[in-house]
Motif scaffolding. Sequence first.
Motif, PDB file in Angstrom:
ATOM      1  N   ILE A   4      -0.034 -11.876   2.297  1.00  0.00           N
ATOM      2  CA  ILE A   4       0.572 -11.718   0.976  1.00  0.00           C
ATOM      3  C   ILE A   4       1.155 -12.998   0.400  1.00  0.00           C
ATOM      4  O   ILE A   4       1.478 -13.044  -0.791  1.00  0.00           O
ATOM      5  CB  ILE A   4       1.673 -10.630   0.997  1.00  0.00           C
ATOM      6  CG1 ILE A   4       2.836 -11.032   1.909  1.00  0.00           C
ATOM      7  CG2 ILE A   4       1.081  -9.292   1.418  1.00  0.00           C
ATOM      8  CD1 ILE A   4       4.003 -10.058   1.845  1.00  0.00           C
ATOM      9  N   ARG A  26      -0.179  -6.150   3.331  1.00  0.00           N
ATOM     10  CA  ARG A  26      -1.294  -7.014   2.948  1.00  0.00           C
ATOM     11  C   ARG A  26      -1.572  -6.872   1.452  1.00  0.00           C
ATOM     12  O   ARG A  26      -1.052  -5.970   0.791  1.00  0.00           O
ATOM     13  CB  ARG A  26      -2.549  -6.680   3.764  1.00  0.00           C
ATOM     14  CG  ARG A  26      -2.415  -7.092   5.219  1.00  0.00           C
ATOM     15  CD  ARG A  26      -3.717  -7.020   5.969  1.00  0.00           C
ATOM     16  NE  ARG A  26      -3.556  -7.578   7.302  1.00  0.00           N
ATOM     17  CZ  ARG A  26      -4.521  -7.701   8.190  1.00  0.00           C
ATOM     18  NH1 ARG A  26      -5.732  -7.278   7.879  1.00  0.00           N
ATOM     19  NH2 ARG A  26      -4.287  -8.217   9.367  1.00  0.00           N
ATOM     20  N   TYR A  27      -2.430  -7.751   0.977  1.00  0.00           N
ATOM     21  CA  TYR A  27      -2.821  -7.785  -0.428  1.00  0.00           C
ATOM     22  C   TYR A  27      -4.294  -7.439  -0.558  1.00  0.00           C
ATOM     23  O   TYR A  27      -5.142  -8.012   0.128  1.00  0.00           O
ATOM     24  CB  TYR A  27      -2.549  -9.174  -0.996  1.00  0.00           C
ATOM     25  CG  TYR A  27      -3.220  -9.471  -2.320  1.00  0.00           C
ATOM     26  CD1 TYR A  27      -2.949  -8.691  -3.447  1.00  0.00           C
ATOM     27  CD2 TYR A  27      -4.109 -10.537  -2.447  1.00  0.00           C
ATOM     28  CE1 TYR A  27      -3.560  -8.967  -4.661  1.00  0.00           C
ATOM     29  CE2 TYR A  27      -4.722 -10.821  -3.666  1.00  0.00           C
ATOM     30  CZ  TYR A  27      -4.442 -10.031  -4.761  1.00  0.00           C
ATOM     31  OH  TYR A  27      -5.044 -10.289  -5.961  1.00  0.00           O
ATOM     32  N   VAL A  47       1.201  -9.833  -4.746  1.00  0.00           N
ATOM     33  CA  VAL A  47       2.216  -9.085  -3.985  1.00  0.00           C
ATOM     34  C   VAL A  47       3.462  -9.926  -3.801  1.00  0.00           C
ATOM     35  O   VAL A  47       4.599  -9.444  -3.966  1.00  0.00           O
ATOM     36  CB  VAL A  47       1.651  -8.641  -2.620  1.00  0.00           C
ATOM     37  CG1 VAL A  47       2.745  -8.024  -1.764  1.00  0.00           C
ATOM     38  CG2 VAL A  47       0.517  -7.645  -2.814  1.00  0.00           C
ATOM     39  N   ASP A  48       3.295 -11.190  -3.452  1.00  0.00           N
ATOM     40  CA  ASP A  48       4.415 -12.132  -3.314  1.00  0.00           C
ATOM     41  C   ASP A  48       5.213 -12.181  -4.619  1.00  0.00           C
ATOM     42  O   ASP A  48       6.449 -12.069  -4.633  1.00  0.00           O
ATOM     43  CB  ASP A  48       3.834 -13.499  -2.961  1.00  0.00           C
ATOM     44  CG  ASP A  48       4.887 -14.524  -2.576  1.00  0.00           C
ATOM     45  OD1 ASP A  48       6.014 -14.449  -3.097  1.00  0.00           O
ATOM     46  OD2 ASP A  48       4.586 -15.406  -1.763  1.00  0.00           O
ATOM     47  N   PRO A  70      -4.876  -4.629  -8.628  1.00  0.00           N
ATOM     48  CA  PRO A  70      -4.514  -5.241  -7.342  1.00  0.00           C
ATOM     49  C   PRO A  70      -3.508  -4.347  -6.620  1.00  0.00           C
ATOM     50  O   PRO A  70      -2.858  -3.496  -7.238  1.00  0.00           O
ATOM     51  CB  PRO A  70      -3.894  -6.582  -7.742  1.00  0.00           C
ATOM     52  CG  PRO A  70      -3.441  -6.389  -9.152  1.00  0.00           C
ATOM     53  CD  PRO A  70      -4.388  -5.406  -9.783  1.00  0.00           C
ATOM     54  N   GLY A  79       1.460  -9.182 -11.625  1.00  0.00           N
ATOM     55  CA  GLY A  79       2.457  -9.009 -10.569  1.00  0.00           C
ATOM     56  C   GLY A  79       3.857  -8.709 -11.056  1.00  0.00           C
ATOM     57  O   GLY A  79       4.803  -8.712 -10.255  1.00  0.00           O
ATOM     58  N   THR A  87       0.408 -14.596  -3.368  1.00  0.00           N
ATOM     59  CA  THR A  87      -0.466 -13.639  -4.044  1.00  0.00           C
ATOM     60  C   THR A  87       0.355 -12.859  -5.072  1.00  0.00           C
ATOM     61  O   THR A  87       1.571 -13.057  -5.213  1.00  0.00           O
ATOM     62  CB  THR A  87      -1.095 -12.640  -3.060  1.00  0.00           C
ATOM     63  OG1 THR A  87      -0.056 -11.788  -2.546  1.00  0.00           O
ATOM     64  CG2 THR A  87      -1.801 -13.358  -1.918  1.00  0.00           C
ATOM     65  N   MET A 136      -0.682  -3.701  -3.161  1.00  0.00           N
ATOM     66  CA  MET A 136       0.049  -3.981  -1.932  1.00  0.00           C
ATOM     67  C   MET A 136      -0.242  -2.828  -0.982  1.00  0.00           C
ATOM     68  O   MET A 136       0.044  -1.679  -1.301  1.00  0.00           O
ATOM     69  CB  MET A 136       1.563  -4.077  -2.204  1.00  0.00           C
ATOM     70  CG  MET A 136       2.399  -4.310  -0.951  1.00  0.00           C
ATOM     71  SD  MET A 136       4.167  -4.607  -1.310  1.00  0.00           S
ATOM     72  CE  MET A 136       4.709  -2.937  -1.780  1.00  0.00           C
TER      73      MET A 136
END
Length: 202
Positions: A34, A57-58, A39-40, A68, A94, A37, A70
């Motif tokens: 992650i 994970r992404y 997700v981050d 997208p 995001g 990304t 998570m």
Amino acid sequence: SDRLSRPVKVASCDLSPLRWSPRAASIWWRGQPIAETIVDKYLCGRGCAVPSHGDLRYLPASDRHPWPCMVARVTDFMTAEPLTLHFTFLQHDGRGKAPIDKPKLLLAGHVKRGGVVRLTDDAEVTMGLGLTEGIETALAVAASGWRPCWAAIDAGNMSTLPVVDGIESLTAFADADPAGQRAANTLADRWRAAGREAHIVV
């Protein structure tokens, strides 16, 4: 939306519940770390710690899944055996969850009871552990400096978690609603009855 929800539709009941499966494993191993990304970015925007280890994970968007994601691996609280996957669909920038009816889903047909999302390595759990319902809540707790903390997915599952050897002190971070507080009390009572230390933070 049907195209999106079909692969990860939440079953209304577990008729033949699986404990992991080739399908779950295939989705999980398609995921990416992650760091750096979407997700981050999503977690940072929520004031969450971004774990360098743990079961997140992404999954990038694709033709089949236009948002997208998570993805979290849910594992047995006692044995760490993988059980199922939890999905949080995100906006493409995001900045929040995807604008769909159910941005959070579990993999259909797989059991989640007794499962948690490990957000740190087991080796970091020495004497005490924190538990929350949601993943973001656990990572917000971690960002405040309280670690290690894992997620139980929801109140119903939190209330069923067993007493685990090697953890002498448990802190349940309860959601500020009746269901969340009941779940935390049920969990804490079970641990205290087993001679363990248990605390509740709302």
